[in-house]
Design an enzyme around this catalytic site. Structure first.
Site, PDB file in Angstrom:
ATOM      1  N   HIS A  82       6.604  -0.676  -5.957  1.00  0.00           N
ATOM      2  CA  HIS A  82       5.773  -1.123  -4.901  1.00  0.00           C
ATOM      3  C   HIS A  82       5.990  -0.261  -3.754  1.00  0.00           C
ATOM      4  O   HIS A  82       7.154   0.330  -3.710  1.00  0.00           O
ATOM      5  CB  HIS A  82       6.002  -2.751  -4.666  1.00  0.00           C
TER       6      HIS A  82
ATOM      7  N   GLU B  99       6.561  -0.798  -0.755  1.00  0.00           N
ATOM      8  CA  GLU B  99       7.444  -1.265   0.150  1.00  0.00           C
ATOM      9  C   GLU B  99       8.863  -0.938  -0.390  1.00  0.00           C
ATOM     10  O   GLU B  99       9.754  -0.317   0.310  1.00  0.00           O
ATOM     11  CB  GLU B  99       7.696  -2.767   0.463  1.00  0.00           C
TER      12      GLU B  99
ATOM     13  N   CYS C 148       5.012  -8.802  -1.460  1.00  0.00           N
ATOM     14  CA  CYS C 148       5.277  -9.880  -2.318  1.00  0.00           C
ATOM     15  C   CYS C 148       6.910 -10.249  -2.215  1.00  0.00           C
ATOM     16  O   CYS C 148       7.836  -9.638  -1.456  1.00  0.00           O
ATOM     17  CB  CYS C 148       5.271  -8.976  -3.791  1.00  0.00           C
TER      18      CYS C 148
ATOM     19  N   CYS D 202       9.551  -7.430  -2.598  1.00  0.00           N
ATOM     20  CA  CYS D 202       9.835  -6.621  -1.396  1.00  0.00           C
ATOM     21  C   CYS D 202      10.132  -7.299  -0.276  1.00  0.00           C
ATOM     22  O   CYS D 202      10.953  -6.791   0.424  1.00  0.00           O
ATOM     23  CB  CYS D 202       8.349  -5.996  -1.326  1.00  0.00           C
TER      24      CYS D 202
END
Lengths: 153, 153
Positions: free
Chosen positions: A53, A55, A83, A86
């Site tokens: 992801h 992040e 999410c 993260c």
């Protein structure tokens, strides 16, 4: 343009460029004292790595740039609402400030919201949709005691 | 020895070996149909990467081994109770079954529990200890619309 708008606009631009390259629409920055330490985009499709992801990638890059897993004093600017993975990663890296531009409500019509996952993961293990079980193997936490002893040795 | 005990014992052995190498006491396996797909240990100290938890590393290795970010049908066996980052990562990889040997209660006396982080992250953003803010930049989710259009193009 204030600082928040500046950095969030850059995160959105990263996400937009990632879409242009066939990726998912997420970008993030790690910033410290007004300086960008690292940037990340969602690279799941390019790498097959489900943890790739924006992040998480930005955190990983920042840790390499700064030479420490402790990112206290840094801030995260994300194009979209992080999410649960993260958000936990950000917190455990010692970061205490997170800003995002698009919310899960914005994301919902496009199938990009993680609201349902947030709701499920906030429940006690026994009530979640995943089967999560504590299966004690030994009565004593000898593993943790050995680690503690090694720390003090 | 049943299957659960077998795999959890291997995860504990991985963690124990990691302690022997100067690392933290966490190991994990990704298993599918009774076969170990990947193994991971906590490598934060060796890599400075704050996301380098045993479970995340095992997920990443499994995704590379299987050539897909979708690990549906796999199971995770972890030496210790997965932290919120790892639990979310496991779930978002499509895994629905997780077993662990040592609980946060076992870990607490050694400073290795993530129970407080679980409790904080389960709260609404405004009530958490982190400063988490939605800062809308544009009234329309043009980024997500562009991604959707690219998907259908």
């Amino acid at each position: 343009m204030n600082t928040t708008t500046h950095f969030l606009s850059e995160a959105i631009q990263l996400a937009s460029d990632n879409v242009g390259g066939g990726g998912r629409p997420f970008g993030a920055l790690v910033v410290r004292d007004g300086v960008v330490i690292s940037r990340g985009v969602n690279e799941i499709l390019a790498t097959n790595d489900p943890t790739s992801h924006a992040e998480v990638n930005a955190l990983r890059a920042a840790s390499q740039s700064l030479g420490t897993p402790n990112l206290a004093g840094c801030e995260v600017y994300a194009s979209g609402q992080p999410c649960p993975m993260c958000m936990a990663a950000i917190r455990m890296a010692g970061i205490t400030r997170v800003r995002y531009a698009y919310s899960n409500e914005d994301a919902e019509p496009f199938g990009l919201s993680t609201a349902a996952i947030y709701a499920d993961l906030a429940k006690p293990f026994a009530e979640q949709s995943m089967y999560i079980r504590h299966e004690p193997i030994s009565p004593e936490p000898t593993l943790y005691r050995a680690w503690k002893d090694a720390q003090q040795g």
